[in-house]
Design a protein around this motif. Sequence first.
Motif, PDB file in Angstrom:
ATOM      1  N   LEU A 122      19.837  62.972 -31.035  1.00 37.57           N
ATOM      2  CA  LEU A 122      20.259  62.685 -29.666  1.00 37.57           C
ATOM      3  C   LEU A 122      19.237  61.800 -28.948  1.00 37.57           C
ATOM      4  CD1 LEU A 122      21.680  66.155 -28.586  1.00 37.57           C
ATOM      5  CD2 LEU A 122      22.953  64.009 -28.681  1.00 37.57           C
ATOM      6  N   ALA A 123      17.952  62.063 -29.188  1.00 41.10           N
ATOM      7  CA  ALA A 123      16.908  61.244 -28.552  1.00 41.10           C
ATOM      8  C   ALA A 123      17.036  59.789 -28.967  1.00 41.10           C
ATOM      9  CB  ALA A 123      15.530  61.789 -28.914  1.00 41.10           C
TER      10      ALA A 123
ATOM     11  N   VAL B 292      13.388  67.431 -24.723  1.00 38.69           N
ATOM     12  CA  VAL B 292      14.363  67.661 -23.648  1.00 38.69           C
ATOM     13  C   VAL B 292      15.752  67.914 -24.232  1.00 38.69           C
ATOM     14  CG1 VAL B 292      15.546  66.590 -21.688  1.00 38.69           C
ATOM     15  CG2 VAL B 292      13.071  66.333 -21.945  1.00 38.69           C
ATOM     16  N   CYS B 293      16.132  67.118 -25.228  1.00 37.34           N
ATOM     17  CA  CYS B 293      17.451  67.285 -25.864  1.00 37.34           C
ATOM     18  C   CYS B 293      17.554  68.635 -26.571  1.00 37.34           C
ATOM     19  CB  CYS B 293      17.701  66.153 -26.859  1.00 37.34           C
ATOM     20  SG  CYS B 293      17.942  64.533 -26.099  1.00 37.34           S
TER      21      CYS B 293
ATOM     22  N   THR C 182      21.988  62.665 -22.500  1.00 33.96           N
ATOM     23  CA  THR C 182      21.506  61.485 -21.777  1.00 33.96           C
ATOM     24  C   THR C 182      21.170  61.842 -20.332  1.00 33.96           C
ATOM     25  OG1 THR C 182      22.848  60.022 -23.156  1.00 33.96           O
ATOM     26  CG2 THR C 182      22.085  59.137 -21.055  1.00 33.96           C
ATOM     27  N   GLN C 183      22.037  62.638 -19.709  1.00 32.09           N
ATOM     28  CA  GLN C 183      21.788  63.061 -18.331  1.00 32.09           C
ATOM     29  C   GLN C 183      20.552  63.956 -18.254  1.00 32.09           C
ATOM     30  OE1 GLN C 183      23.614  62.042 -15.504  1.00 32.09           O
ATOM     31  NE2 GLN C 183      21.763  62.905 -14.593  1.00 32.09           N
ATOM     32  N   ALA C 184      20.385  64.841 -19.243  1.00 34.57           N
ATOM     33  CA  ALA C 184      19.219  65.736 -19.258  1.00 34.57           C
ATOM     34  C   ALA C 184      17.922  64.944 -19.368  1.00 34.57           C
ATOM     35  CB  ALA C 184      19.345  66.734 -20.420  1.00 34.57           C
TER      36      ALA C 184
ATOM     37  N   SER D 238      30.744  63.680 -25.706  1.00 29.57           N
ATOM     38  CA  SER D 238      30.385  64.409 -24.480  1.00 29.57           C
ATOM     39  C   SER D 238      29.018  65.066 -24.617  1.00 29.57           C
ATOM     40  CB  SER D 238      31.452  65.467 -24.159  1.00 29.57           C
ATOM     41  OG  SER D 238      31.491  66.475 -25.158  1.00 29.57           O
ATOM     42  N   VAL D 239      28.652  65.477 -25.849  1.00 26.43           N
ATOM     43  CA  VAL D 239      27.317  66.032 -26.085  1.00 26.43           C
ATOM     44  C   VAL D 239      26.257  64.976 -25.824  1.00 26.43           C
ATOM     45  CG1 VAL D 239      25.761  66.952 -27.852  1.00 26.43           C
ATOM     46  CG2 VAL D 239      28.115  67.775 -27.737  1.00 26.43           C
TER      47      VAL D 239
END
Length: 255
Positions: A206-207, A95-96, A245-247, A239-240
Motif C-alpha cells: 500500500l505504501a 501508517v498503512c 492514501t487518506q491515512a 477502496s482499500v
Amino acid sequence: IVETTGNGDVSATQIEREIIVDPGFSAKVLALANSAAIALPKKVTSIRDAVMFLGSKQVRQLALTVGVFDLFVGKNDRESLRRRAWWRHSLDAAVCCKWLACKYPGEARPDEAYTCGLLHYIGRTILDRTDPQSYEKVMLAVERGVPVRDAERHFYGCDHVQVSKGVAVKWGFPEMLAEGLNYAEVPDSDGHFARLRACVSLGASLADMVVGGCSSPENCPVAGWALEQFGIQESEWESVVLGATQAVADAKRAA
C-alpha cells in the motif's frame, strides 16, 4: 527527542510521537527495553510501552548517544538518497499497517503493526551500511528489472527480509515482531502471527501504491495470501488503497 524529554512535564505519548518517525531509533529503543540489562517481566512490543518502562531520562540518554552516530547518514549522496527513500517508505508503510489493523481487527494489534511496518526495511539499511558498494550493484540490478530480494541474495548471500528477522531475534525483540518482519514469506496455514505478517506485506504494498498512484492489484504486486488473511476481495482493493492514501495524508498533516 532530546528537546522533548528535557521538559519535566512531558508525557509518554509525546515522547512516543517523536520516536515513531525514526525506524532506526525505534529499533534501538525496543532493543534496549527488551535487553537483559533492563530485565522486564515481559517482552515489550510497542514504543509506548517501551517509553513507559524505560522512562524519559533513559530515552533521552539513548537519543544523545544514537544522535551522534546517526549524523553519518551516508558517505555519498547516492547512499543518503536511497536511505532517505527507505525511511519515507517505512513511515508510510507503518501508517498503512496501523490503518489495516484498525480497519480489520484481529490478531494484529495496531501498535505492533505500526512497529513492524516501521522496521520492515531495517535489513536493507544494515546490508547497505555493511557493504554499500554491493548495494549499488543491487540497485542497478533492480533498475534492470531484477526483484530486489533476488539481487540482494546474489550479492550478499541473503536478503533484507532475512536480515530484518535475524536482527530482531538478536536484539531480543518479541517473537511476534520478529515474525512480522518476515513479511515476504508465506506463513503456514495454521502458523502463529500469520495475520501480522500479512498486515506488513499489505502495508508495504500500500505504501508503494500511495506514492506511485497505483490502485489495481493487477498492475501493482500484492501478495494473494495476505489478501486472504484479511478476507479482502480483489473488487474491494481500490477502496482499500483509497483509505490507506487518506491515512498517509492525515499522518503527514499531523507530523
